[in-house]
Design a protein around this motif. Structure first.
Motif, PDB file in Angstrom:
ATOM      1  N   MET A 193       0.814  -1.185   0.000  1.00 45.66           N
ATOM      2  CA  MET A 193       0.000   0.000   0.000  1.00 45.66           C
ATOM      3  C   MET A 193       0.860   1.253   0.000  1.00 45.66           C
ATOM      4  O   MET A 193       0.416   2.280  -0.472  1.00 45.66           O
TER       5      MET A 193
ATOM      6  N   VAL B 288       1.194   2.284  -3.548  1.00 49.13           N
ATOM      7  CA  VAL B 288      -0.032   2.903  -4.056  1.00 49.13           C
ATOM      8  C   VAL B 288      -0.103   4.354  -3.602  1.00 49.13           C
ATOM      9  O   VAL B 288      -0.387   5.243  -4.397  1.00 49.13           O
ATOM     10  N   ASP B 289       0.171   4.607  -2.336  1.00 48.35           N
ATOM     11  CA  ASP B 289       0.182   5.986  -1.837  1.00 48.35           C
ATOM     12  C   ASP B 289       1.235   6.825  -2.569  1.00 48.35           C
ATOM     13  O   ASP B 289       0.986   7.960  -2.962  1.00 48.35           O
TER      14      ASP B 289
ATOM     15  N   LEU C  12       2.570   0.575 -11.263  1.00 47.67           N
ATOM     16  CA  LEU C  12       2.177   1.882 -10.753  1.00 47.67           C
ATOM     17  C   LEU C  12       3.048   3.003 -11.283  1.00 47.67           C
ATOM     18  O   LEU C  12       2.703   4.185 -11.173  1.00 47.67           O
TER      19      LEU C  12
ATOM     20  N   LYS D 140      -1.685   8.153  -7.804  1.00 47.46           N
ATOM     21  CA  LYS D 140      -2.760   7.884  -8.754  1.00 47.46           C
ATOM     22  C   LYS D 140      -4.138   7.866  -8.114  1.00 47.46           C
ATOM     23  O   LYS D 140      -5.132   7.782  -8.809  1.00 47.46           O
TER      24      LYS D 140
ATOM     25  N   SER E 299       2.424   6.434  -5.539  1.00 47.95           N
ATOM     26  CA  SER E 299       2.158   6.626  -6.968  1.00 47.95           C
ATOM     27  C   SER E 299       1.398   7.916  -7.267  1.00 47.95           C
ATOM     28  O   SER E 299       1.511   8.466  -8.354  1.00 47.95           O
TER      29      SER E 299
END
Length: 54
Positions: A1, A4-5, A50, A9, A7
């Motif tokens: 995660m 993801v943070d 990502l 996006k 990135s």
């Protein structure tokens, strides 16, 4: 995660996982399925997907 943070996006930031049931934190080996199907992933890693570096 964290990736993801990083990135950027997604507008909403990840807070925390809400449960501990199921495959959380487990890695699965799908090499037999990939071999039988002749499938290889488009990206070598989730970070590449990502567009971020670790």
């Amino acid at each position: 995660m964290d990736l993801v943070d990083k990135s950027g996006k997604f507008n909403k930031k990840f807070g925390a996982f809400t449960g501990t049931d199921g495959p959380l934190g487990k890695k699965l080996n799908n090499s037999k399925t990939r071999k039988e199907l002749g499938w290889e992933p488009k990206y070598p890693s989730f970070a590449h997907f990502l567009g971020v570096s670790k």
